[in-house]
Design an enzyme around this catalytic site. Sequence first.
Site, PDB file in Angstrom:
ATOM      1  N   ASP A 141       1.284  -1.068   0.367  1.00 37.14           N
ATOM      2  CA  ASP A 141       0.036  -0.133  -0.532  1.00 37.14           C
ATOM      3  C   ASP A 141       1.275   1.224   0.375  1.00 37.14           C
ATOM      4  O   ASP A 141       1.444   1.482   1.098  1.00 37.14           O
ATOM      5  CB  ASP A 141      -0.848  -0.328   0.984  1.00 37.14           C
ATOM      6  CG  ASP A 141      -1.663   1.495   1.165  1.00 37.14           C
ATOM      7  OD1 ASP A 141      -1.562   2.428   0.345  1.00 37.14           O
ATOM      8  OD2 ASP A 141      -2.829   1.260   2.624  1.00 37.14           O
ATOM      9  N   ASP A 191       4.409  11.380   2.184  1.00 35.73           N
ATOM     10  CA  ASP A 191       4.824  11.612   3.688  1.00 35.73           C
ATOM     11  C   ASP A 191       5.344  11.255   4.799  1.00 35.73           C
ATOM     12  O   ASP A 191       5.793  12.350   5.493  1.00 35.73           O
ATOM     13  CB  ASP A 191       3.084  11.366   4.306  1.00 35.73           C
ATOM     14  CG  ASP A 191       2.268  12.378   3.382  1.00 35.73           C
ATOM     15  OD1 ASP A 191       1.840  13.525   3.008  1.00 35.73           O
ATOM     16  OD2 ASP A 191       0.970  12.214   3.783  1.00 35.73           O
TER      17      ASP A 191
HETATM   18  P1  ATP Z   1       1.426   9.232  -1.603  1.00 36.53           P
HETATM   19  O1  ATP Z   1       0.082  10.171  -2.855  1.00 36.53           O
HETATM   20  O2  ATP Z   1       0.986   7.827  -1.878  1.00 36.53           O
HETATM   21  O3  ATP Z   1       1.864   9.789  -0.210  1.00 36.53           O
HETATM   22  P2  ATP Z   1       3.226  10.440  -3.897  1.00 36.53           P
HETATM   23  O4  ATP Z   1       2.907   9.857  -4.651  1.00 36.53           O
HETATM   24  O5  ATP Z   1       3.462  11.383  -2.522  1.00 36.53           O
HETATM   25  O6  ATP Z   1       3.120   9.238  -2.540  1.00 36.53           O
HETATM   26  P3  ATP Z   1       5.413   8.591  -4.484  1.00 36.53           P
HETATM   27  O7  ATP Z   1       6.739   9.723  -5.323  1.00 36.53           O
HETATM   28  O8  ATP Z   1       4.736   7.232  -5.581  1.00 36.53           O
HETATM   29  O9  ATP Z   1       4.540   9.503  -2.363  1.00 36.53           O
HETATM   30  O10 ATP Z   1       6.659   8.454  -3.570  1.00 36.53           O
HETATM   31  C1  ATP Z   1       7.149   8.551  -1.861  1.00 36.53           C
HETATM   32  C2  ATP Z   1       8.661   7.749  -1.848  1.00 36.53           C
HETATM   33  O11 ATP Z   1       8.211   6.745  -1.270  1.00 36.53           O
HETATM   34  C3  ATP Z   1       9.536   8.047  -2.949  1.00 36.53           C
HETATM   35  O12 ATP Z   1      10.578   8.977  -3.514  1.00 36.53           O
HETATM   36  C4  ATP Z   1      10.327   6.709  -2.614  1.00 36.53           C
HETATM   37  O13 ATP Z   1      11.417   6.925  -1.711  1.00 36.53           O
HETATM   38  C5  ATP Z   1       9.602   5.411  -1.716  1.00 36.53           C
HETATM   39  N1  ATP Z   1       8.532   4.850  -2.782  1.00 36.53           N
HETATM   40  C6  ATP Z   1       7.000   4.895  -3.021  1.00 36.53           C
HETATM   41  N2  ATP Z   1       7.514   3.499  -3.987  1.00 36.53           N
HETATM   42  C7  ATP Z   1       8.011   2.884  -3.180  1.00 36.53           C
HETATM   43  C8  ATP Z   1       8.428   0.747  -4.238  1.00 36.53           C
HETATM   44  N3  ATP Z   1       8.033   0.652  -4.933  1.00 36.53           N
HETATM   45  N4  ATP Z   1       9.287   1.629  -3.300  1.00 36.53           N
HETATM   46  C9  ATP Z   1      10.486   1.819  -2.614  1.00 36.53           C
HETATM   47  N5  ATP Z   1      10.164   2.903  -2.592  1.00 36.53           N
HETATM   48  C10 ATP Z   1       9.640   3.398  -2.390  1.00 36.53           C
END
Ligand code: ATP
Length: 273
Positions: free
Chosen positions: A214, A220
């Site tokens: 998830d 955050d």
């Molecule tokens: P959300 O809106 O769900 O809070 P987001 O879109 O703001 O997330 P993302 O860029 O998807 O943020 O993810 C933030 C950080 O989480 C990434 O920079 C990475 O470090 C980590 N991350 C997210 N997904 C993965 C994954 N599948 N494997 C490893 N690290 C991940």
Amino acid sequence: MAGETIHGHRFFIGFGGKGANQCVQAARMGAKTAMVCKVGRDVFGNYYIQNFKNNGISTAYVEQTENAATGAASIIVNDTGENAIVIVAGANMLLGQEELQRALTAIVNAKVLVCQMARENHVKTIFNPAPAIADLCSDFYKASDVFCCNESEAELLTGLSVTSVEDASQVGLELLNKGCGSVIVTLGPQGCVVCQSTNMAPKHIPTTAVTAADATGAGDSFIGALAFYMAHYPTMPLEEMARRANLVAAMSVQTVGTQTSFPFQKDLPTELF
Ligand code: ATP
């Protein structure tokens, strides 16, 4: 569909709000934290405050109001994982100048402020433009020591599409040119891109991609961890803070839930501290 009543499988209540999530992650890593926010004088508000206390967060600047309900979001997820979300900002909209004034001493004495403003007091600021709006006022960029956004927020703010590390580097520079101290664009399993100066090439900070149970709240968790590093290791290079925040956020995506998935210091490898 409008007018339809259907049966669901499971119901649960979780704590959220991006600011609260980021604060909880920083607190769980060992940062001394306080939230400045407003909730309703209702059962959700009471639970919300208790949740901060359970996470060791100061609630001295969490106010309760009779005039609006605690902000809430109803999230309906179907069997294929698609969601529909209704957010009612409620008491959040009643947080104004007076409340910020009451919290001013805490704000100016903080090492890091996650949101915007207060730069003139030498408090380091992280600004997370979520949910993003296309015509963000230029003051927000200028007040950000670190402007941290994800791919879709970067796209909305610059009008450029972000589908690769190269794209993220390009939008990072574009955002940097708007006056931020530094820019971090998070890229899910690809880690993030850090831009610190228009004279320096943007740096891709890769991560070990994991299978996400998830990914909600990954951003955050990343920002909360970044705030922790900025407060505790102010001389650490931003790229190293981003590398470590990648690893904290990667741990958060391997468990279901938002705050429930955020790791505590004891769950993380000692080399991250
Ligand atoms: P959300 O809106 O769900 O809070 P987001 O879109 O703001 O997330 P993302 O860029 O998807 O943020 O993810 C933030 C950080 O989480 C990434 O920079 C990475 O470090 C980590 N991350 C997210 N997904 C993965 C994954 N599948 N494997 C490893 N690290 C991940």
